[in-house]
Design a protein around this motif. Structure first.
Motif, PDB file in Angstrom:
ATOM      1  N   THR A  39      13.106 -10.657  -3.147  1.00 36.20           N
ATOM      2  CA  THR A  39      12.719  -9.888  -1.982  1.00 36.20           C
ATOM      3  C   THR A  39      13.127  -8.433  -2.175  1.00 36.20           C
ATOM      4  OG1 THR A  39      14.780 -10.397  -0.881  1.00 36.20           O
ATOM      5  CG2 THR A  39      12.933 -11.857  -0.416  1.00 36.20           C
ATOM      6  N   ARG A  40      12.397  -7.519  -1.582  1.00 40.54           N
ATOM      7  CA  ARG A  40      12.743  -6.111  -1.733  1.00 40.54           C
ATOM      8  C   ARG A  40      13.267  -5.512  -0.441  1.00 40.54           C
ATOM      9  NH1 ARG A  40       8.276  -3.354   0.078  1.00 40.54           N
ATOM     10  NH2 ARG A  40       9.378  -1.461  -0.454  1.00 40.54           N
ATOM     11  N   ALA A  41      13.233  -6.262   0.630  1.00 40.76           N
ATOM     12  CA  ALA A  41      13.719  -5.773   1.916  1.00 40.76           C
ATOM     13  C   ALA A  41      14.126  -6.961   2.771  1.00 40.76           C
ATOM     14  CB  ALA A  41      12.624  -4.970   2.606  1.00 40.76           C
ATOM     15  N   SER A  42      14.764  -6.659   3.890  1.00 40.21           N
ATOM     16  CA  SER A  42      15.192  -7.752   4.767  1.00 40.21           C
ATOM     17  C   SER A  42      14.011  -8.368   5.507  1.00 40.21           C
ATOM     18  CB  SER A  42      16.229  -7.246   5.770  1.00 40.21           C
ATOM     19  OG  SER A  42      15.680  -6.199   6.546  1.00 40.21           O
ATOM     20  N   SER A  43      12.920  -7.626   5.620  1.00 42.40           N
ATOM     21  CA  SER A  43      11.734  -8.172   6.285  1.00 42.40           C
ATOM     22  C   SER A  43      10.684  -8.544   5.240  1.00 42.40           C
ATOM     23  CB  SER A  43      11.160  -7.146   7.267  1.00 42.40           C
ATOM     24  OG  SER A  43      10.789  -5.973   6.586  1.00 42.40           O
ATOM     25  N   PRO A  44       9.790  -9.448   5.572  1.00 41.33           N
ATOM     26  CA  PRO A  44       8.764  -9.860   4.611  1.00 41.33           C
ATOM     27  C   PRO A  44       7.866  -8.697   4.201  1.00 41.33           C
ATOM     28  CG  PRO A  44       8.788 -11.313   6.532  1.00 41.33           C
ATOM     29  CD  PRO A  44       9.683 -10.154   6.831  1.00 41.33           C
ATOM     30  N   SER A  45       7.328  -8.779   3.027  1.00 44.68           N
ATOM     31  CA  SER A  45       6.378  -7.767   2.564  1.00 44.68           C
ATOM     32  C   SER A  45       5.105  -8.474   2.116  1.00 44.68           C
ATOM     33  CB  SER A  45       6.966  -6.936   1.427  1.00 44.68           C
ATOM     34  OG  SER A  45       7.318  -7.759   0.344  1.00 44.68           O
ATOM     35  N   ARG A  46       4.024  -7.713   2.033  1.00 42.98           N
ATOM     36  CA  ARG A  46       2.740  -8.284   1.632  1.00 42.98           C
ATOM     37  C   ARG A  46       2.173  -7.481   0.476  1.00 42.98           C
ATOM     38  NH1 ARG A  46      -0.470  -8.698   7.217  1.00 42.98           N
ATOM     39  NH2 ARG A  46      -0.858  -6.577   6.556  1.00 42.98           N
ATOM     40  N   ALA A  47       1.453  -8.157  -0.378  1.00 40.10           N
ATOM     41  CA  ALA A  47       0.755  -7.498  -1.477  1.00 40.10           C
ATOM     42  C   ALA A  47      -0.616  -7.080  -0.980  1.00 40.10           C
ATOM     43  CB  ALA A  47       0.620  -8.444  -2.663  1.00 40.10           C
ATOM     44  N   ILE A  48      -1.038  -5.885  -1.381  1.00 41.35           N
ATOM     45  CA  ILE A  48      -2.372  -5.403  -1.018  1.00 41.35           C
ATOM     46  C   ILE A  48      -3.059  -4.895  -2.278  1.00 41.35           C
ATOM     47  CG2 ILE A  48      -1.693  -4.784   1.336  1.00 41.35           C
ATOM     48  CD1 ILE A  48      -1.775  -1.833   0.349  1.00 41.35           C
ATOM     49  N   THR A  49      -4.355  -4.809  -2.226  1.00 41.18           N
ATOM     50  CA  THR A  49      -5.143  -4.292  -3.338  1.00 41.18           C
ATOM     51  C   THR A  49      -5.687  -2.925  -2.944  1.00 41.18           C
ATOM     52  OG1 THR A  49      -5.777  -6.523  -3.963  1.00 41.18           O
ATOM     53  CG2 THR A  49      -7.130  -4.735  -4.817  1.00 41.18           C
ATOM     54  N   VAL A  50      -5.534  -1.971  -3.846  1.00 39.10           N
ATOM     55  CA  VAL A  50      -6.021  -0.617  -3.604  1.00 39.10           C
ATOM     56  C   VAL A  50      -6.822  -0.181  -4.820  1.00 39.10           C
ATOM     57  CG1 VAL A  50      -5.335   1.780  -3.193  1.00 39.10           C
ATOM     58  CG2 VAL A  50      -3.994  -0.078  -2.208  1.00 39.10           C
ATOM     59  N   ARG A  51      -7.976   0.403  -4.589  1.00 41.06           N
ATOM     60  CA  ARG A  51      -8.786   0.929  -5.695  1.00 41.06           C
ATOM     61  C   ARG A  51      -8.426   2.391  -5.924  1.00 41.06           C
ATOM     62  NH1 ARG A  51     -12.912  -2.360  -7.249  1.00 41.06           N
ATOM     63  NH2 ARG A  51     -13.397  -4.067  -5.829  1.00 41.06           N
ATOM     64  N   LEU A  52      -8.159   2.735  -7.192  1.00 41.71           N
ATOM     65  CA  LEU A  52      -7.830   4.094  -7.568  1.00 41.71           C
ATOM     66  C   LEU A  52      -8.742   4.550  -8.693  1.00 41.71           C
ATOM     67  CD1 LEU A  52      -3.929   3.728  -7.729  1.00 41.71           C
ATOM     68  CD2 LEU A  52      -5.269   4.649  -5.841  1.00 41.71           C
ATOM     69  N   THR A  53      -8.991   5.847  -8.732  1.00 50.00           N
ATOM     70  CA  THR A  53      -9.742   6.388  -9.863  1.00 50.00           C
ATOM     71  C   THR A  53      -8.819   6.430 -11.076  1.00 50.00           C
ATOM     72  OG1 THR A  53      -9.083   8.673  -9.435  1.00 50.00           O
ATOM     73  CG2 THR A  53     -11.090   7.869  -8.311  1.00 50.00           C
ATOM     74  N   ASP A  54      -9.390   6.586 -12.243  1.00 51.29           N
ATOM     75  CA  ASP A  54      -8.566   6.707 -13.457  1.00 51.29           C
ATOM     76  C   ASP A  54      -7.601   7.876 -13.341  1.00 51.29           C
ATOM     77  OD1 ASP A  54      -9.783   4.514 -14.601  1.00 51.29           O
ATOM     78  OD2 ASP A  54     -11.153   5.685 -15.855  1.00 51.29           O
ATOM     79  N   THR A  55      -8.065   8.978 -12.773  1.00 51.20           N
ATOM     80  CA  THR A  55      -7.222  10.167 -12.618  1.00 51.20           C
ATOM     81  C   THR A  55      -6.046   9.887 -11.685  1.00 51.20           C
ATOM     82  OG1 THR A  55      -9.144  11.576 -12.976  1.00 51.20           O
ATOM     83  CG2 THR A  55      -7.230  12.600 -11.952  1.00 51.20           C
ATOM     84  N   GLU A  56      -6.309   9.200 -10.574  1.00 46.47           N
ATOM     85  CA  GLU A  56      -5.229   8.862  -9.636  1.00 46.47           C
ATOM     86  C   GLU A  56      -4.205   7.943 -10.297  1.00 46.47           C
ATOM     87  OE1 GLU A  56      -7.771   9.039  -5.451  1.00 46.47           O
ATOM     88  OE2 GLU A  56      -7.828   7.213  -6.694  1.00 46.47           O
ATOM     89  N   LEU A  57      -4.684   6.935 -11.011  1.00 50.41           N
ATOM     90  CA  LEU A  57      -3.790   5.997 -11.670  1.00 50.41           C
ATOM     91  C   LEU A  57      -2.973   6.694 -12.755  1.00 50.41           C
ATOM     92  CD1 LEU A  57      -2.758   3.141 -11.872  1.00 50.41           C
ATOM     93  CD2 LEU A  57      -4.683   2.608 -13.369  1.00 50.41           C
ATOM     94  N   GLU A  58      -3.595   7.559 -13.520  1.00 52.24           N
ATOM     95  CA  GLU A  58      -2.861   8.315 -14.553  1.00 52.24           C
ATOM     96  C   GLU A  58      -1.775   9.175 -13.917  1.00 52.24           C
ATOM     97  OE1 GLU A  58      -5.883  10.441 -16.701  1.00 52.24           O
ATOM     98  OE2 GLU A  58      -6.749   8.582 -17.501  1.00 52.24           O
ATOM     99  N   GLY A  59      -2.081   9.791 -12.773  1.00 52.14           N
ATOM    100  CA  GLY A  59      -1.085  10.595 -12.069  1.00 52.14           C
ATOM    101  C   GLY A  59       0.101   9.770 -11.603  1.00 52.14           C
ATOM    102  N   ILE A  60      -0.175   8.595 -11.079  1.00 50.95           N
ATOM    103  CA  ILE A  60       0.911   7.702 -10.631  1.00 50.95           C
ATOM    104  C   ILE A  60       1.750   7.262 -11.824  1.00 50.95           C
ATOM    105  CG2 ILE A  60       1.392   5.388  -9.708  1.00 50.95           C
ATOM    106  CD1 ILE A  60      -1.021   5.885  -7.814  1.00 50.95           C
ATOM    107  N   GLU A  61       1.099   6.886 -12.908  1.00 52.23           N
ATOM    108  CA  GLU A  61       1.841   6.438 -14.082  1.00 52.23           C
ATOM    109  C   GLU A  61       2.672   7.567 -14.688  1.00 52.23           C
ATOM    110  OE1 GLU A  61      -1.282   4.569 -16.336  1.00 52.23           O
ATOM    111  OE2 GLU A  61      -0.955   2.658 -15.305  1.00 52.23           O
TER     112      GLU A  61
END
Length: 84
Positions: A39-61
């Motif tokens: 767990t990463r927090a005391s409250s539950p968390s959910r996984a979500i799917t997000v679409r990113l452009t190659d440029t956005e993903l490269e920036g995050i990485e």
């Protein structure tokens, strides 16, 4: 009858009998290994799917590498800025 194996190692009938005896006696839940992601927090968390452009993903990485974060940690960090 074919040999039983676990992780490439042959398992003896004696070992199986020992495991059966242990299981029938019961296990202490505190001693059992937890499965799944921690767990990463005391409250539950959910996984979500997000679409990113190659440029956005490269920036995050790139950001993640510069700050020694995983990609998920970098995304959560950016979201936290928005919700704070």
């Amino acid at each position: 009858m074919s040999a039983r194996t676990m992780n490439g190692q042959e398992i003896s009938e004696e070992q199986i009998d020992q495991w059966v005896t242990e299981a029938e006696a019961g296990y202490d839940p505190a001693m059992l290994r937890r499965r799944g992601r921690p767990t990463r927090a005391s409250s539950p968390s959910r996984a979500i799917t997000v679409r990113l452009t190659d440029t956005e993903l490269e920036g995050i990485e790139k950001y993640a590498r510069q700050h020694d974060l995983t990609r998920s940690e970098a995304i959560r960090s950016a979201i936290q800025v928005l919700v704070s």
